[in-house]
Structures are given as structure tokens and as C-alpha cells.
Design a protein around this motif. Structure first.
Motif, PDB file in Angstrom:
ATOM      1  N   SER A  98       0.849  -1.200  -0.023  1.00 43.39           N
ATOM      2  CA  SER A  98      -0.179   0.042   0.026  1.00 43.39           C
ATOM      3  C   SER A  98       0.680   1.451  -0.014  1.00 43.39           C
ATOM      4  O   SER A  98       0.289   2.403   0.036  1.00 43.39           O
ATOM      5  N   SER A  99       2.023   1.108  -0.116  1.00 44.88           N
ATOM      6  CA  SER A  99       2.988   2.200   0.283  1.00 44.88           C
ATOM      7  C   SER A  99       3.338   2.920  -1.193  1.00 44.88           C
ATOM      8  O   SER A  99       2.986   2.308  -2.245  1.00 44.88           O
ATOM      9  N   MET A 100       3.694   4.097  -0.974  1.00 44.92           N
ATOM     10  CA  MET A 100       4.220   5.173  -2.061  1.00 44.92           C
ATOM     11  C   MET A 100       4.929   4.180  -2.963  1.00 44.92           C
ATOM     12  O   MET A 100       6.098   3.699  -2.622  1.00 44.92           O
ATOM     13  N   VAL A 101       4.765   4.542  -4.216  1.00 45.66           N
ATOM     14  CA  VAL A 101       5.708   4.273  -5.573  1.00 45.66           C
ATOM     15  C   VAL A 101       6.381   5.459  -6.086  1.00 45.66           C
ATOM     16  O   VAL A 101       5.332   6.169  -6.394  1.00 45.66           O
ATOM     17  N   ARG A 102       7.531   5.319  -6.085  1.00 45.01           N
ATOM     18  CA  ARG A 102       8.204   6.721  -6.833  1.00 45.01           C
ATOM     19  C   ARG A 102       8.596   5.971  -8.099  1.00 45.01           C
ATOM     20  O   ARG A 102       9.471   4.956  -8.343  1.00 45.01           O
ATOM     21  N   TYR A 103       8.470   6.577  -9.265  1.00 47.33           N
ATOM     22  CA  TYR A 103       8.946   6.487 -10.723  1.00 47.33           C
ATOM     23  C   TYR A 103      10.101   7.533 -11.005  1.00 47.33           C
ATOM     24  O   TYR A 103       9.692   8.624 -10.840  1.00 47.33           O
ATOM     25  N   VAL A 104      10.947   7.011 -11.505  1.00 46.83           N
ATOM     26  CA  VAL A 104      12.082   7.978 -12.177  1.00 46.83           C
ATOM     27  C   VAL A 104      12.299   7.412 -13.347  1.00 46.83           C
ATOM     28  O   VAL A 104      12.804   6.295 -13.812  1.00 46.83           O
ATOM     29  N   GLY A 105      12.404   8.342 -14.455  1.00 43.32           N
ATOM     30  CA  GLY A 105      12.705   8.086 -15.827  1.00 43.32           C
ATOM     31  C   GLY A 105      11.973   9.245 -16.953  1.00 43.32           C
ATOM     32  O   GLY A 105      11.084   9.711 -16.413  1.00 43.32           O
ATOM     33  N   PRO A 106      12.121   8.624 -18.293  1.00 48.11           N
ATOM     34  CA  PRO A 106      11.480   9.470 -19.168  1.00 48.11           C
ATOM     35  C   PRO A 106       9.970   9.161 -19.686  1.00 48.11           C
ATOM     36  O   PRO A 106       9.547   9.614 -20.431  1.00 48.11           O
ATOM     37  N   CYS A 107       9.694   8.105 -18.784  1.00 48.54           N
ATOM     38  CA  CYS A 107       8.335   7.537 -19.463  1.00 48.54           C
ATOM     39  C   CYS A 107       7.220   7.959 -18.288  1.00 48.54           C
ATOM     40  O   CYS A 107       6.242   7.397 -17.971  1.00 48.54           O
ATOM     41  N   ARG A 108       7.243   9.458 -17.598  1.00 51.88           N
ATOM     42  CA  ARG A 108       6.454   9.842 -16.784  1.00 51.88           C
ATOM     43  C   ARG A 108       5.108   9.734 -17.185  1.00 51.88           C
ATOM     44  O   ARG A 108       4.187   9.312 -16.534  1.00 51.88           O
ATOM     45  N   ASP A 109       4.800  10.223 -18.385  1.00 54.74           N
ATOM     46  CA  ASP A 109       3.319  10.403 -19.046  1.00 54.74           C
ATOM     47  C   ASP A 109       2.913   8.792 -19.187  1.00 54.74           C
ATOM     48  O   ASP A 109       1.469   8.772 -18.455  1.00 54.74           O
ATOM     49  N   GLN A 110       3.438   7.969 -19.597  1.00 56.36           N
ATOM     50  CA  GLN A 110       2.930   6.658 -19.521  1.00 56.36           C
ATOM     51  C   GLN A 110       2.741   5.954 -18.191  1.00 56.36           C
ATOM     52  O   GLN A 110       1.652   5.346 -18.163  1.00 56.36           O
ATOM     53  N   VAL A 111       3.610   6.157 -17.290  1.00 59.79           N
ATOM     54  CA  VAL A 111       3.476   5.549 -16.237  1.00 59.79           C
ATOM     55  C   VAL A 111       2.299   6.042 -15.311  1.00 59.79           C
ATOM     56  O   VAL A 111       1.269   5.503 -14.802  1.00 59.79           O
ATOM     57  N   LEU A 112       2.084   7.360 -15.351  1.00 58.70           N
ATOM     58  CA  LEU A 112       1.055   7.956 -14.671  1.00 58.70           C
ATOM     59  C   LEU A 112      -0.486   7.926 -15.399  1.00 58.70           C
ATOM     60  O   LEU A 112      -1.452   7.927 -14.649  1.00 58.70           O
TER      61      LEU A 112
END
Ligand SMILES: NC(=O)C1=CN([C@@H]2O[C@H](COP(=O)(O)OP(=O)(O)OC[C@H]3O[C@@H](n4cnc5c(N)ncnc54)[C@H](O)[C@@H]3O)[C@@H](O)[C@H]2O)[C@H](O)CC1
Length: 527
Positions: free
Chosen positions: A288-302
Motif C-alpha cells: 500500500s506504500s508510495m511508489v516513486r517512478y524515475v525516468g523519461p516515461c512519466r506520462d505513460q506511467v501516470l
């Protein structure tokens, strides 16, 4: 095989040490007879399960059994098993492959029970005999704990004949041709319908579980091996779904979006945005915890999971209790710098896919580290890492996989790196040099592109949770990684066999979609 409870397996030498006092204290051959009865019982079950034209089920009475008998006590088990089957009304045939070394008392028992004894002179005579007998069931009692190398002489020929005849084989202790300690399958190895072992699992039963057929462990009064000169017997473990369910982290009254352990995931590239989505989504589904994404695929991930917190560079991603790096990230020159920074963080780090290639090409970025480093290679990535860090282990995966993994871990440990290696495969090996696990996925549905990205995200979320106060807190890293692997395998099976079109191939997205069900399932098993 997906099993509820944990399995523990040992080296042959430790098993012999555990057996010896029990055998010595028991009446002559009593322990062997116990083992033999268990073999006979499974053989009867195999015969009964056979369709007999006209009347539905196989009949034990009047059916025939043949046993390939080797030169030692494994053969003794087989001969006493034949005697038991003869008492069930079966026509039994002992085929002695080393007549002058057959277990004398067991051979006598087989004869007294009415067993016929055959001593084929050569492979052709053996083949003609098996074709003439066409037994309803065959026992592989050629060799067990004493095996070394491929089945000798006629033994290797027998496997092919029995397969051609379609004769179901019950292997005594270990299928002949499978190495007891490494699970290496030699040419000419027997392919059994079932394997019956005794007291303690052998390492081969976990490392070559797909070569054993239905595995049966018969209790014969053997306890776990005692320490030898103060050295505890080395154990190879396969955790079951119950352990995975007991350890899987879920929020409790004191939790918030951070307390369960935040994982940061450096994945994806313009060329491979999907890996970023799969790994990040998998982490979201795992805890249930926060997940941080790092990289150039921000739009697809969000677009896929808006609850993820996205950053473009690793240095300003925010605090994390674990890092994952590699899926789809590419191997460009900037990736080595990113990896060096991630590896400098004093938290658990999971390196998968491209990160493993970058590490193999830039070994200087790996410095001494006390925080856990989990490497999750497939065979090709393993060899690349081995070429760089442990050349003696490169190219060994065709043989002793467990030994090669242990060798790479030992080399990394000698560099001051607290490493755990997960070697992917139908049977996944996980080892940190102190504890080793072999996890059979039970099916091969997860052998699909992106499945590794999902697993990396799940492992990262679990290791982040392990940094918190929950059930995983003091769990050794390989066991925590094995927990993630079990749920990954259950998710693949659920997606392929219980959802949608049962029994049809899946993609990684289907596996991803089944993580929640898989977590619920293993938690239900744990009760
Ligand atoms: N004694 C008991 O009460 C119990 C015995 N168990 C069974 O015993 C075997 C182990 O027996 P052991 O005599 O030590 O070894 P094996 O019978 O496995 O091997 C004997 C013999 O086989 C030859 N051999 C070695 N490699 C090969 C090969 N590749 N192909 C053909 N033949 C081979 C070699 O000459 C060996 O000396 C154990 O597996 C159980 O089945 C039970 O544990 C119950 C208690």
C-alpha cells in the motif's frame, strides 16, 4: 510444483549422516522395508489410475510390475517393493542390471514372494525383455543417493525403451540419471511418472523438480541432519504459499502511505516505456506504500497509475527505502552514472535487465556496500555478470546452476558486497551465500516478455516493506525475495488457468492484473 508448506532439502552426505543411526538402531532392513512399502503403495496407485479398456480403472490384482534393479540399497528398496507388490497379487519381475551386486536379502524376499528374476546379458536382451513383459508399472531402482554421472550401460538404454512403451515409471528416491546434489539431468535419465523419496528431500527434488514427476515424501523415521563438527547441515529451501501469505505486508492501524516502505523505480526509456509501466504498476499492486517512478516515461506511467509519484532524475526522486533499476532503461553512458548514484544509497537495491548489463560493463560502479544488493539475471545476464565478476562461473548454468549462483555470490561477497542473486528460470534460484532457495513456478506461463519487469517491481516493493516494522522486518533477504517470486508465480497461474480463457497463454499485463488475487490467495492459504 506449487506447494502449501515449505520444503527443505539436503546434500546426500548430510542425509546419509541422518539415516545411519536410524538404520543401525532398527532391525535388519526394517527402514528399507518401510521405504519399499511406500514405493509399492505409489506403484499400486499408478496402476489403479490406468484406464483399462472396458472396465474403467486399472486393477492391481493380476497386473504386472517390473523393477530395474541396481547395485546398491536403492535396488534393495526396489526388490522389497516388488515383494510387497507380489503380495498384492501382482506378477512381479526383478530385472537385475548388476546381478552379482543385487541386495541379497531383498532379492531373496522378492523370490520368496514369487517374483521372477531376470539377468539380461546386454541392452538388446533388456529391450526384448521389457517389450515382452510390457509391465503395467516399472520401478526405477537403479541408483539413488549413490548416483554419479549418467545411467551406466544398460540403465541408460532402459529409459528409452520404457518411454517408447509408454510404461509409467515410479522412481525410487531419485530418478536415475539425475544428480542427487546438483539436480543436473544426464543423458539417458529416467523420466518418471512419480518419485518416492524417504525422510528428507534431496536437493535434486527441488533443483530438478520438473524431472521427478509427482513427488512423494515417505516418513521412515529420519530427522533433520545434525550439525557436523559444529557446521550445520546446509539446507536448500522451497517456501510454500503459506509462508508467502504469512509474510506478505499489508497495512495496519498505524500505517500511512510512507510507513510501509517507499520504493523508487528507475526504469523505462523512450524505446522501452512499457517496462517502466509494468515494473511501477507491479510495485503499486504489491503493497500500500508510495511508489516513486524515475525516468523519461512519466506520462505513460501516470496514465496507467496516477497514484505514482514521478521524477525525471534519480538525484531528486525523494526518499525511498528501496530502489529498483534496470527494466527497459537502456545501457547508454548516462545509465552507468545513474546506477552509481543508486548504488551509493544505503538502502536495498534491485538490479534487473539493462542494469545488469551496465554493471557487467562498468564494474567500477559497484563499491563495498552493506545494504542488500539483489541481482535478478536470466541465464544470459548471469553469464555476463559472471564473465566480469566470477569468470570461473561463466557458462556453468548448463550444469550445476545452484553451484554457479553460489560462486558468483561468493565473488561479490569477497568484494564486500552484500549480494543476493536470483537466477530466473522455471526453477528460480535465490542465494545470498548463507541461505539458498529453489522455487519451482509450477507452470511456465510466466515465461513471457515483461514478466521480469513485473517481478523486479514486486521484489522492490517487498524489500522496501522489509525496511519497516512489519512481518518482513527480520526476514533474511533471500526469503523475502522468494516471497515475491511465489506470488509472481501464483499470479501467472491464476491469470492463465483461472481467469478469462483458462489454459491459454498470457502476457505480462495479465500477470500484473492477477497480483492482487494472488496476494489474497496466499494470504487465505496462510489463514
Ligand atoms: N539402507 C537403508 O535402510 C535405506 C536405504 N535407502 C536407499 O538406499 C539408497 C542409497 O543406497 P546406496 O547403496 O548408498 O547407493 P545407490 O543404491 O544409490 O547406488 C549404488 C550403486 O549404484 C552404482 N551407480 C552409481 N552411479 C550410477 C549410475 N549413474 N548409473 C548406474 N549405477 C550407478 C554404484 O555402483 C553405486 O555403488 C537410497 O537412494 C535409497 O533408495 C533409503 O534411503 C531408505 C533407507
Amino acid at each position: 510444483m506449487t506447494h502449501r508448506d515449505d520444503f527443505r532439502a539436503y546434500f546426500a552426505a548430510d542425509i546419509r549422516r541422518a539415516e545411519a543411526p536410524v538404520v543401525e538402531a532398527a532391525p535388519t532392513d526394517a527402514v528399507m522395508r518401510r521405504a519399499a512399502w511406500a514405493v509399492a503403495d505409489v506403484a499400486r496407485t499408478v496402476v489403479r489410475a490406468q484406464e483399462v479398456i472396458g472396465d474403467g480403472g486399472g486393477h492391481v490384482y493380476g497386473a504386472s510390475a517390473a523393477a530395474l534393479i541396481g547395485a546398491g540399497d536403492n535396488g534393495g528398496d526396489g526388490l522389497y517393493a516388488l515383494a510387497d507388490l507380489a503380495r498384492s497379487g501382482m506378477a512381479v519381475h526383478a530385472v537385475l542390471l548388476s546381478p552379482d551386486r543385487a541386495h541379497p536379502r531383498a532379492l531373496d524376499a522378492c523370490r520368496r514372494a514369487g517374483g521372477r528374476v531376470h539377468e539380461p546379458a546386454d541392452p538388446d536382451a533388456l529391450e526384448q525383455l521389457l517389450r515382452r513383459l510390457r509391465p503395467a508399472v516399472a520401478l526405477d531402482a537403479i541408483v539413488g543417493l549413490g548416483a554419479s554421472g549418467p545411467p551406466r550401460e544398460m540403465a541408460g538404454h532402459a529409459a528409452g525403451v520404457l518411454e517408447e512403451l509408454g510404461t509409467p515409471v515410479v522412481a525410487v528416491d531419485i530418478p536415475s540419471g539425475i544428480d542427487p546434489d546438483t539436480g543436473v539431468r544426464h543423458p539417458g535419465a529416467i523420466r518418471p511418472t512419480a518419485t518416492v523419496t524417504f525422510g528428507l528431500f534431496r536437493r535434486a527434488h527441488l533443483l530438478a523438480s520438473t524431472d521427478c514427476g509427482a513427488l512423494e515424501l515417505a516418513e521412515i523415521g529420519i530427522g533433520a541432519p545434525a550439525a557436523d563438527d559444529g557446521r550445520p547441515a546446509e539446507m536448500l529451501t522451497s517456501i510454500g504459499t503459506a509462508t508467502a501469505g504469512e509474510l506478505w505486508p499489508v497495512p495496519d492501524v498505524s500505517d500511512n502511505k510512507y510507513s510501509g516502505g517507499v520504493v523508487a523505480i528507475r526504469a523505462g526509456s523512450q524505446r522501452y516505456p512499457g517496462a517502466a509501466v509494468l515494473a511501477s504498476h507491479a510495485a503499486v499492486m504489491s503493497t500500500s506504500s508510495m511508489v516513486r517512478y524515475v525516468g523519461p516515461c512519466r506520462d505513460q506511467v501516470l496514465a496507467d497509475r496516477p497514484e505514482i509519484v514521478a521524477s525525471s532524475v534519480v538525484t531528486n526522486a525523494g526518499r525511498a527505502q528501496a530502489w529498483v533499476s534496470g527494466p527497459g532503461m537502456g545501457t547508454g553512458p548516462e545509465t552507468a552514472q545513474e546506477l552509481a548514484w543508486i548504488l551509493s544509497q544505503d538502502v536495498p537495491v534491485v538490479l534487473d535487465a539493462d542494469a545488469l548489463r551496465v554493471l557487467a560493463e562498468h564494474p567500477s560502479i559497484l563499491r563495498r556496500r552493506d545494504a542488500p544488493l539483489v541481482l535478478t539475471p536470466h541465464a544470459g545476464e548471469f553469464d555476463a555478470l559472471a564473465q566480469t565478476f566470477a569468470p570461473a562461473q561463466a557458462g556453468l548454468l548448463a550444469g550445476d546452476r545452484a553451484g554457479a549462483v553460489r560462486g558468483l555470490v561468493a565473488e561479490l561477497d569477497s568484494r564486500g558486497v552484500n549480494a543476493t542473486v536470483l537466477l530466473k528460470g522455471r526453477i528460480t534460484l535465490i542465494d545470498d551465500g548463507r541461505s539458498a532457495f529453489a522455487q519451482d513456478a509450477g507452470t511456465s506461463w510466466s515465461a513471457t516478455p515483461g514478466s521480469g519487469d513485473v517481478l523486479a517491481g514486486m521484489i522492490g516493493a517487498i524489500l522496501a516493506a522489509r525496511e519497516g516494522p512489519g512481518a518482513l522486518a527480520d526476514v533474511e533477504v533471500p526469503r523475502a525475495v522468494a516471497v515475491a517470486q511465489v506470488v509472481h508465480s501464483v499470479a501467472a497461474r491464476l491469470a492463465a488457468e483461472e481467469f478469462g480463457r483458462p489454459g491459454s497463454p498470457i502476457g505480462a499485463s495479465d500477470l500484473l492484473g492477477a497480483i492482487g488475487e494472488a496476494v489474497a490467495k496466499v494470504r487465505a492459504v496462510a489463514g
